[in-house]
Design a protein around this motif. Structure first.
Motif, short mmCIF file in Angstrom:
data_model
loop_
_atom_site.label_atom_id
_atom_site.label_comp_id
_atom_site.label_asym_id
_atom_site.label_seq_id
_atom_site.Cartn_x
_atom_site.Cartn_y
_atom_site.Cartn_z
N PRO A 240 -5.40 -10.33 -10.01
CA PRO A 240 -6.85 -10.58 -10.11
C PRO A 240 -7.50 -9.93 -11.32
CG PRO A 240 -6.47 -8.84 -8.53
CD PRO A 240 -5.11 -9.28 -9.01
N GLY A 241 -6.71 -9.18 -12.11
CA GLY A 241 -7.28 -8.54 -13.29
C GLY A 241 -7.31 -7.03 -13.17
N ARG A 242 -8.11 -6.42 -14.00
CA ARG A 242 -8.17 -4.96 -14.04
C ARG A 242 -8.94 -4.37 -12.87
NH1 ARG A 242 -9.20 -3.38 -20.41
NH2 ARG A 242 -7.12 -3.96 -21.15
N TYR A 243 -8.54 -3.17 -12.52
CA TYR A 243 -9.29 -2.41 -11.53
C TYR A 243 -10.63 -1.97 -12.12
CZ TYR A 243 -10.82 1.71 -8.95
OH TYR A 243 -11.58 2.63 -8.27
N GLU A 244 -11.69 -2.10 -11.34
CA GLU A 244 -13.01 -1.66 -11.77
C GLU A 244 -13.35 -0.36 -11.06
OE1 GLU A 244 -16.12 -4.62 -11.71
OE2 GLU A 244 -14.63 -6.23 -11.73
N PRO A 245 -13.53 0.73 -11.82
CA PRO A 245 -13.83 2.02 -11.20
C PRO A 245 -15.00 1.93 -10.23
CG PRO A 245 -13.36 2.31 -13.52
CD PRO A 245 -13.42 0.82 -13.28
N GLY A 246 -14.83 2.58 -9.08
CA GLY A 246 -15.88 2.57 -8.07
C GLY A 246 -15.73 1.44 -7.07
N LYS A 247 -14.83 0.49 -7.35
CA LYS A 247 -14.62 -0.63 -6.44
C LYS A 247 -13.24 -0.51 -5.78
CE LYS A 247 -17.71 -3.87 -8.77
NZ LYS A 247 -17.86 -5.25 -9.31
N LEU A 248 -12.92 -1.48 -4.92
CA LEU A 248 -11.65 -1.44 -4.20
C LEU A 248 -10.54 -2.06 -5.05
CD1 LEU A 248 -12.77 -2.69 -0.65
CD2 LEU A 248 -12.48 -0.33 -1.42
N LEU A 249 -9.32 -1.61 -4.78
CA LEU A 249 -8.17 -2.31 -5.32
C LEU A 249 -8.06 -3.67 -4.65
CD1 LEU A 249 -5.47 0.53 -5.25
CD2 LEU A 249 -6.56 -0.42 -7.28
N LYS A 250 -7.46 -4.63 -5.34
CA LYS A 250 -7.26 -5.95 -4.77
C LYS A 250 -5.78 -6.28 -4.76
CE LYS A 250 -11.69 -7.92 -6.31
NZ LYS A 250 -12.33 -9.00 -7.12
N GLN A 251 -5.35 -6.98 -3.73
CA GLN A 251 -3.96 -7.39 -3.66
C GLN A 251 -3.59 -8.20 -4.90
OE1 GLN A 251 -3.80 -9.40 0.17
NE2 GLN A 251 -2.87 -7.60 1.12
N GLY A 252 -2.41 -7.93 -5.42
CA GLY A 252 -1.96 -8.62 -6.62
C GLY A 252 -2.15 -7.81 -7.89
N MET A 253 -2.94 -6.74 -7.83
CA MET A 253 -3.15 -5.93 -9.03
C MET A 253 -1.83 -5.30 -9.47
SD MET A 253 -6.85 -4.02 -8.70
CE MET A 253 -8.35 -4.91 -9.11
N ARG A 254 -1.66 -5.21 -10.80
CA ARG A 254 -0.46 -4.63 -11.40
C ARG A 254 -0.70 -3.14 -11.63
NH1 ARG A 254 3.00 -8.52 -13.71
NH2 ARG A 254 3.81 -6.95 -15.15
N VAL A 255 0.10 -2.29 -10.97
CA VAL A 255 -0.07 -0.84 -11.04
C VAL A 255 1.17 -0.22 -11.69
CG1 VAL A 255 -0.43 1.27 -9.73
CG2 VAL A 255 -1.53 -0.85 -9.00
N ALA A 256 0.94 0.63 -12.69
CA ALA A 256 2.03 1.36 -13.34
C ALA A 256 1.87 2.85 -13.07
CB ALA A 256 2.03 1.09 -14.84
#
Length: 330
Positions: A240-256
């Motif tokens: 779904p794209g980049r994480y936005e600080p202050g909001k929730l993580l979303k399924q599908g986000m790429r985390v390193a």
């Protein structure tokens, strides 16, 4: 001739979902730590029937053959554990209590990982096919909890905790809180968040650590290097794209991840995967988030994250974010 008014009928209980498991084993283990080479020092199992009613319970200490770790948390010293049975000595009894049942635990991935590793060390296989995490279940039920600690779940259902971080009492508390959770799920016809349990079948052993009571250092212990004999499944959700600080993580986000973590890296990655996130082995423009406890380092991942403007959070913040991950957008 007078007409008789319809008499009210007593409400009938909703039928129990036939797809639900036939029995459960509510488990809690206390350990020397969180890493792959840490060991179980006590274990408790409450066996429940298909409706969550208690059938019996069992508890044992386990000699970890090493320093007991954070005694200030679990209270089990080397002197207490030195005469306890080794895990291979209690494996058969534990198997009997797990066999044919769904393993239930609070943060079940951790308890299952520790149990699976102990069985692998003993050259045995745990008779567990599925696990159910009560954190995941409470999220599915949308329980109004301030956080996902066991004490919060217990308080919600009016269960009194007597000895926190004692395996037998933690298992009792969880069993008492699981039953009303199970019934709430059954009433709503909800599908239980069951996950497959895959045993460990590959590992490499390093020289054994000194036995309990004869070890100078907790962190210096090394009980072997362990790894699952499987590749992690591909993430089923689109990015779904980049994480936005202050909001929730979303399924599908790429985390390193970059650098050392206090919780074993594989455990963190497993938690992220179970939450529906994608684990990236490198940082690119598609990376949603970098997790590092040293954002000022000059590793290739942190340097790339800065150049791409990738959001960066530390391990503690990431662990908090994992508690509530938004579902993928349909």
């Amino acid at each position: 001739m007078t007409m008789l008014e319809d008499q009210p009928t007593a409400p009938t209980a909703a039928p129990w979902p036939t797809a639900y498991p036939k029995g459960y084993a509510v488990v809690d283990v206390e350990t020397t730590g969180l890493a792959r080479d840490d060991r179980i020092i006590s274990a408790a199992v409450y066996r429940l029937d298909y409706r969550g009613d208690v059938e019996d319970h069992w508890y044992t200490l386990v000699n970890p053959e090493r320093d007991p770790g954070p005694v200030w948390i679990h209270g089990l010293t080397s002197d207490v554990l030195v005469d306890a049975p080794l895990f291979p000595d209690i494996a058969a009894e534990l198997s009997e209590r797990l066999d044919g049942r769904v393993l239930v635990a609070h943060n079940a991935m951790f308890d299952w990982s520790m149990i699976a590793r102990e069985y692998a060390r003993a050259e045995r296989t745990a008779p567990v096919q599925q696990r159910l995490c009560t954190i995941a279940l409470s999220k599915e039920l949308r329980l109004p909890l301030p956080n996902h600690k066991l004490e919060s779940l217990a308080a919600h259902f009016g269960v009194v905790q007597q000895r926190a971080h004692h395996a037998l009492d933690d298992a009792r508390v969880l069993a008492e809180a699981f039953r009303p959770s199970l019934h709430a799920a059954a009433r709503g016809g909800m599908r239980l968040p069951l996950l497959e349990c895959l045993p460990l079948t590959e590992w490499s052993d390093s020289p054994p650590a000194p036995r309990v009571g004869h070890q100078a250092s907790y962190r210096g212990a090394s009980g072997g290097s362990w790894r699952p004999s499987r590749r992690r499944p591909a993430c089923p959700y689109p990015n779904p794209g980049r994480y936005e600080p202050g909001k929730l993580l979303k399924q599908g986000m790429r985390v390193a991840f970059s650098g050392d973590t206090s919780v074993d890296r594989e455990l963190l990655e497993d938690r992220a995967i179970e939450a529906g996130l994608h684990i990236a082995t490198s940082v690119s423009r598609l990376t949603s988030l970098l997790v590092t406890n040293d954002p000022g380092s000059t590793t290739s991942k942190t340097v790339k994250a800065k150049s791409f403007g990738t959001p960066v959070v530390d391990e503690a913040a990431f662990t908090q974010l994992l508690r509530d991950v938004s579902p993928a957008e349909g």
